[in-house]
Design a protein around this motif. Structure first.
Motif, mmCIF file in Angstrom:
data_model
loop_
_atom_site.group_PDB
_atom_site.id
_atom_site.type_symbol
_atom_site.label_atom_id
_atom_site.label_comp_id
_atom_site.label_asym_id
_atom_site.label_seq_id
_atom_site.Cartn_x
_atom_site.Cartn_y
_atom_site.Cartn_z
ATOM 1 N N ASP A 171 0.850 -1.193 0.000
ATOM 2 C CA ASP A 171 0.000 0.000 0.000
ATOM 3 C C ASP A 171 0.883 1.239 0.000
ATOM 4 O O ASP A 171 1.058 1.912 1.007
ATOM 5 C CB ASP A 171 -0.890 -0.041 1.249
ATOM 6 N N LEU A 174 3.802 1.666 2.639
ATOM 7 C CA LEU A 174 3.470 0.820 3.785
ATOM 8 C C LEU A 174 2.956 -0.543 3.337
ATOM 9 O O LEU A 174 2.409 -0.689 2.233
ATOM 10 C CB LEU A 174 2.396 1.486 4.648
ATOM 11 N N ASP A 176 0.102 -3.122 4.592
ATOM 12 C CA ASP A 176 -1.036 -3.355 5.484
ATOM 13 C C ASP A 176 -1.055 -4.840 5.814
ATOM 14 O O ASP A 176 -0.994 -5.696 4.920
ATOM 15 C CB ASP A 176 -2.349 -2.968 4.804
ATOM 16 N N GLU A 184 -2.605 -4.056 11.178
ATOM 17 C CA GLU A 184 -1.322 -3.436 11.476
ATOM 18 C C GLU A 184 -0.697 -2.878 10.212
ATOM 19 O O GLU A 184 -1.108 -3.214 9.094
ATOM 20 C CB GLU A 184 -0.378 -4.475 12.100
ATOM 21 N N THR A 185 0.322 -2.036 10.366
ATOM 22 C CA THR A 185 1.098 -1.546 9.239
ATOM 23 C C THR A 185 2.578 -1.625 9.574
ATOM 24 O O THR A 185 2.974 -1.620 10.744
ATOM 25 C CB THR A 185 0.749 -0.093 8.871
ATOM 26 N N ILE A 214 -8.462 1.469 4.787
ATOM 27 C CA ILE A 214 -8.179 0.042 4.791
ATOM 28 C C ILE A 214 -9.457 -0.670 5.214
ATOM 29 O O ILE A 214 -10.066 -0.316 6.236
ATOM 30 C CB ILE A 214 -7.053 -0.307 5.775
ATOM 31 N N LYS A 234 -6.684 5.796 6.901
ATOM 32 C CA LYS A 234 -5.227 5.856 6.870
ATOM 33 C C LYS A 234 -4.758 7.197 7.457
ATOM 34 O O LYS A 234 -5.469 8.195 7.344
ATOM 35 C CB LYS A 234 -4.724 5.714 5.433
ATOM 36 N N PRO A 235 -3.569 7.267 8.052
ATOM 37 C CA PRO A 235 -2.639 6.144 8.198
ATOM 38 C C PRO A 235 -2.735 5.427 9.528
ATOM 39 O O PRO A 235 -2.106 4.407 9.719
ATOM 40 C CB PRO A 235 -1.282 6.840 8.098
#
Length: 382
Positions: A171, A174, A176, A184-185, A214, A234-235
């Motif tokens: 993503d 990041l 995901d 989580e990221t 997300i 996000k984020p």
């Protein structure tokens, strides 16, 4: 190591008391498996009628057929501009027998070996790509890994194992990550430990994302309501999760998003009766527990994807027929009058689906007597 189908059941079984269907217990693929749309060998799809004027654009074409037939148990598909990538789960009786394979989309690899990008993997359960890298998760180690597409030297992305990562999305900068009990990221370059965006009450199965949100599913224990779809901004999930679709009559298996809607498959679990599956649509703003029914009466639909016109999904088929009647199907995103369009029939336990311009790809499960396959079909004319 589990097959794609049995692993999916293990994942959902933890939270929804589903029974497992192991590939080793199931019959082999049907000897009369149908080609997509029951058309025999694939042929080039005819381009759509050309537009007139200076703004006319070339229409994508797709040569349908078997793309990969040398992988033992292919699943977890990903596409870039030139290549098809997939995880081959290998022989479940052999340790560290999973690998990532690559095949040129232009030529396919039917009747030939595919390139092994990385081998010796253990229990991969998530797979994603971006322009330069591959990313995957391992259930056994609770870790995520990456490597360069051209010279794959696997890099473990965090040293603190998270709670059994299931799904990964590339993503932007990041990753995901979806585990049993958290969203989580982690930066694509790695992190000491993933950042937890939200904890989950029950268990989760799939992720989707757009530029701002997300989306993820939760599957509650057996009994009503069976599951829900939520979204995190996000984020960092500011304001907490937003409910998109709640009190679903069956556990959600797959989700896909476009600019306006979230598409959801339900009824894919082993415990759900044959013919109880459905494809739903819900505005991204939410649907107050009442998503629109696009198609009902399906046999265990699982993963799905979407392009500009349609939503596509795979179905395990019916227990009564030994899952030899698995299918790939499609429906216009605006609705198809409850009647799905057939892409392929008599497919043995389809395990993954992906799409690019003009082509829909899917994998089928292998077993003790035959390999699985990766196939594709043109989307034109559906």
């Amino acid at each position: 190591m589990a097959s794609a189908r049995s692993l999916r059941i293990v994942l959902l079984g933890v939270v929804a008391s589903c029974g497992a269907r192991s590939q080793l217990e199931a019959p082999g693929p049907s000897s009369d498996a149908a080609s997509p749309r029951d058309a025999g060998d694939f042929a080039d799809a005819a381009p759509a009628p050309s537009e007139s004027g200076a703004d006319a654009q070339p229409q994508p074409t797709c040569t349908g057929g078997v793309v990969v037939d040398s992988a033992t148990n292919p699943s977890f598909l990903a596409l870039d501009a030139t290549d098809l990538y997939f995880i081959d789960e290998g022989d479940p009786s052999v340790a560290a027998d999973s690998s990532i394979g690559r095949c040129p989309k232009a030529t396919g690899c039917a009747g030939a070996s595919t390139e092994t990008v990385v081998g010796g993997m253990n229990s991969p359960v998530g797979f994603a790509i971006d322009d330069t890298h591959l990313y995957w998760t391992e259930l056994s180690s609770g870790a995520a890994f990456s490597c360069d597409k051209q010279s794959c030297q696997p890099l473990r992305l965090f040293t603190d194992g998270n709670d059994e990562p299931i799904t990964v999305l590339a993503d932007g900068a990041l990753l995901d990550l979806l585990s049993y009990h958290a969203v989580e990221t982690c930066p694509t370059g790695g992190c000491a430990a993933p950042q937890k965006l939200t904890s989950l009450t029950y268990g989760a199965l799939v992720l989707a994302a757009d530029a701002s949100w997300i989306y993820y599913t939760e599957a509650s224990p057996q009994g009503a309501p069976r599951g829900a779809v939520f979204a995190c901004a996000k984020p960092a999930c500011a304001g907490g999760p937003k409910a998109i679709a709640t009190s679903l009559p069956a556990a959600p298996w797959g989700i896909a998003v476009d600019d306006a809607s979230v598409f959801i498959s339900i009824g894919g679990a082993a415990a759900d009766p044959d013919g109880a599956g459905a494809i739903l649509r819900c505005p991204k703003s939410g649907c107050n527990g009442a998503p629109e029914m696009l198609v009902a009466g399906r046999n265990h639909p699982t993963y799905l994807t979407a392009d500009a016109e349609r939503v596509y999904w795979i179905e395990d088929g019916s227990e009564a027929k030994g899952y030899a009647d698995g299918a790939v199907a499609a429906c216009a995103k605006s609705g198809c009058g409850g009647a799905a369009r057939s892409v392929a029939e008599r497919q043995y336990l389809p395990s993954a689906i992906a799409i690019d311009a003009g082509c829909v790809y899917w994998s089928t499960t292998g077993n003790t007597t035959s390999h699985g396959t990766i196939q594709r079909a043109p989307t034109a004319g559906l």
